[in-house]
Design an enzyme around this catalytic site. Sequence first.
Site, PDB file in Angstrom:
ATOM      1  N   SER A 129      35.092 -18.653  81.435  1.00 41.26           N
ATOM      2  CA  SER A 129      34.829 -17.926  82.681  1.00 41.26           C
ATOM      3  C   SER A 129      33.678 -18.550  83.452  1.00 41.26           C
ATOM      4  CB  SER A 129      34.491 -16.482  82.310  1.00 41.26           C
ATOM      5  OG  SER A 129      33.784 -15.855  83.335  1.00 41.26           O
ATOM      6  N   TYR A 156      29.699 -10.002  78.385  1.00 36.84           N
ATOM      7  CA  TYR A 156      30.985 -10.674  78.593  1.00 36.84           C
ATOM      8  C   TYR A 156      30.768 -12.191  78.680  1.00 36.84           C
ATOM      9  CZ  TYR A 156      35.005 -12.539  81.149  1.00 36.84           C
ATOM     10  OH  TYR A 156      36.069 -13.313  81.555  1.00 36.84           O
TER      11      TYR A 156
HETATM   12  N1  LIG Z   1      41.106 -12.752  86.138  1.00 36.49           N
HETATM   13  C1  LIG Z   1      39.951 -13.379  86.356  1.00 36.49           C
HETATM   14  O1  LIG Z   1      39.434 -13.370  87.484  1.00 36.49           O
HETATM   15  C2  LIG Z   1      39.256 -14.121  85.248  1.00 36.49           C
HETATM   16  C3  LIG Z   1      38.073 -14.821  85.554  1.00 36.49           C
HETATM   17  C4  LIG Z   1      37.428 -15.516  84.543  1.00 36.49           C
HETATM   18  C5  LIG Z   1      37.957 -15.524  83.263  1.00 36.49           C
HETATM   19  N2  LIG Z   1      39.085 -14.820  82.982  1.00 36.49           N
HETATM   20  C6  LIG Z   1      39.612 -14.856  81.615  1.00 36.49           C
HETATM   21  O2  LIG Z   1      40.984 -15.199  81.703  1.00 36.49           O
HETATM   22  C7  LIG Z   1      41.731 -14.561  80.676  1.00 36.49           C
HETATM   23  C8  LIG Z   1      42.869 -13.786  81.279  1.00 36.49           C
HETATM   24  O3  LIG Z   1      42.332 -12.762  82.119  1.00 36.49           O
HETATM   25  P1  LIG Z   1      43.233 -11.689  82.850  1.00 36.49           P
HETATM   26  O4  LIG Z   1      42.674 -11.493  84.206  1.00 36.49           O
HETATM   27  O5  LIG Z   1      44.665 -12.014  82.679  1.00 36.49           O
HETATM   28  O6  LIG Z   1      42.880 -10.384  81.988  1.00 36.49           O
HETATM   29  P2  LIG Z   1      43.824  -9.181  81.507  1.00 36.49           P
HETATM   30  O7  LIG Z   1      42.897  -8.115  81.031  1.00 36.49           O
HETATM   31  O8  LIG Z   1      44.804  -8.837  82.574  1.00 36.49           O
HETATM   32  O9  LIG Z   1      44.616  -9.816  80.292  1.00 36.49           O
HETATM   33  C9  LIG Z   1      44.136  -9.871  78.984  1.00 36.49           C
HETATM   34  C10 LIG Z   1      45.218  -9.347  78.056  1.00 36.49           C
HETATM   35  O10 LIG Z   1      44.759  -9.499  76.713  1.00 36.49           O
HETATM   36  C11 LIG Z   1      45.159  -8.368  75.973  1.00 36.49           C
HETATM   37  N3  LIG Z   1      44.226  -8.217  74.854  1.00 36.49           N
HETATM   38  C12 LIG Z   1      42.883  -8.005  74.919  1.00 36.49           C
HETATM   39  N4  LIG Z   1      42.364  -7.927  73.678  1.00 36.49           N
HETATM   40  C13 LIG Z   1      43.404  -8.097  72.823  1.00 36.49           C
HETATM   41  C14 LIG Z   1      43.503  -8.148  71.402  1.00 36.49           C
HETATM   42  N5  LIG Z   1      42.414  -7.993  70.623  1.00 36.49           N
HETATM   43  N6  LIG Z   1      44.712  -8.358  70.844  1.00 36.49           N
HETATM   44  C15 LIG Z   1      45.825  -8.532  71.626  1.00 36.49           C
HETATM   45  N7  LIG Z   1      45.791  -8.490  72.973  1.00 36.49           N
HETATM   46  C16 LIG Z   1      44.595  -8.288  73.562  1.00 36.49           C
HETATM   47  C17 LIG Z   1      45.104  -7.216  76.946  1.00 36.49           C
HETATM   48  O11 LIG Z   1      45.935  -6.134  76.557  1.00 36.49           O
HETATM   49  C18 LIG Z   1      45.550  -7.870  78.251  1.00 36.49           C
HETATM   50  O12 LIG Z   1      46.932  -7.700  78.459  1.00 36.49           O
HETATM   51  C19 LIG Z   1      40.717 -13.732  79.905  1.00 36.49           C
HETATM   52  O13 LIG Z   1      40.271 -14.494  78.809  1.00 36.49           O
HETATM   53  C20 LIG Z   1      39.595 -13.527  80.894  1.00 36.49           C
HETATM   54  O14 LIG Z   1      38.368 -13.295  80.231  1.00 36.49           O
HETATM   55  C21 LIG Z   1      39.756 -14.121  83.949  1.00 36.49           C
END
Ligand SMILES: NC(=O)c1ccc[n+]([C@@H]2O[C@H](COP(=O)([O-])OP(=O)(O)OC[C@H]3O[C@@H](n4cnc5c(N)ncnc54)[C@H](O)[C@@H]3O)[C@@H](O)[C@H]2O)c1
Length: 323
Positions: A129, A156
């Site tokens: 991130s 985070y």
């Molecule tokens: N969306 C953004 O702007 C953004 C920015 C920086 C980093 N990220 C990173 O990108 C990745 C994807 O983000 P996103 O926006 O799709 O988030 P999201 O919350 O929509 O997706 C994460 C998914 O992981 C699942 N999950 C969480 N913990 C779990 C576990 N222990 N076992 C099984 N499933 C689990 C959740 O149910 C969810 O469906 C993440 O690692 C997030 O930290 C996202």
Amino acid sequence: MRTVLVTGVAGFVGSHVAHRLLHAGDAVVGVDNFNAYYDPALKEHRISSLEPLPGFTLVRMDFADAEGMSRVVREHGIRHVVHLGAQAGVRYSLEKPFEYEKSNLAGHLSVLEACRHAPDFEHLVYASSSSVYGHRPASGVAFRESDRVDEPVSLYAATKRACELISSTYGHLYGIPQSGLRFFTVYGPAGRPDMAYYSFTQKILRGEPIEIFGEGNMERDFTYIDDVVDGVVGVLDRPPERGVNNILNIGNDRPERLLDFVRHIEEAVGREARMILRPMQPGDVVATWADITKIRALIGYEPKTTLATGLPKFVEWYRSYAR
Ligand SMILES: NC(=O)c1ccc[n+]([C@@H]2O[C@H](COP(=O)([O-])OP(=O)(O)OC[C@H]3O[C@@H](n4cnc5c(N)ncnc54)[C@H](O)[C@@H]3O)[C@@H](O)[C@H]2O)c1
């Protein structure tokens, strides 16, 4: 045919990546526990368009279950993993710290252990991130992967940085080729309800006021989901050498002030926002701005979507989903 394990497959980024891989002819084994951090109905909605596709297998489980993860990797002969599951959200990490310990720390370790024992393992791509960069001034300079990142300002961010470090160690010890992708505020259709573009759209449409933190002076490098997917899938095909943990920014290289961002939403929604300006919240950073030289050189990555074209696509999706 390649079989790619995608964690967080019911999540925003994971579901889009799975679609792209399946359309390109890969098989996908998707892992998710559909947790209730935000409405699991949206996760089910995303999965409903994946489940009918040939080559897609869903495993409902917690990826922090190390034995379970190793079993899934073994049973499906996995050599490629895209690890996108995590406990996301900066503010929530102040309320529920142990969710981050479980999903981000134990979860990442469990994925690494499964990869370590997989025969002929080829590539682990995992989400990091922009938050690892900590506090930077607005209108400063773009963030480079080589910058110092040892002062995360939220739990985070600290867990995401910890994942990068643990990955480096596992690369060194066991030779796993890895790419860690630092995403910068991803937005688009089927996006996350905990993020500002989603809640602002929802509130403006309902005629409710929106709260703008940092008095509107924060800047974010917003990246459209299709551009992020281009980056993830492009990097998956370019594993580094054995043992290397290659860290790459995926952003838009175009920071926007929050007030300009709200103006784009107003235009896309066709209504004016009622704004309440509030101070910065603990854990938030002032600005993000991706230097994308490194990923551009690796895969020819070029973000194509501006807020002016991307936000109307989100709003269109939101209107039909809300109906
Ligand atoms: N969306 C953004 O702007 C953004 C920015 C920086 C980093 N990220 C990173 O990108 C990745 C994807 O983000 P996103 O926006 O799709 O988030 P999201 O919350 O929509 O997706 C994460 C998914 O992981 C699942 N999950 C969480 N913990 C779990 C576990 N222990 N076992 C099984 N499933 C689990 C959740 O149910 C969810 O469906 C993440 O690692 C997030 O930290 C996202």
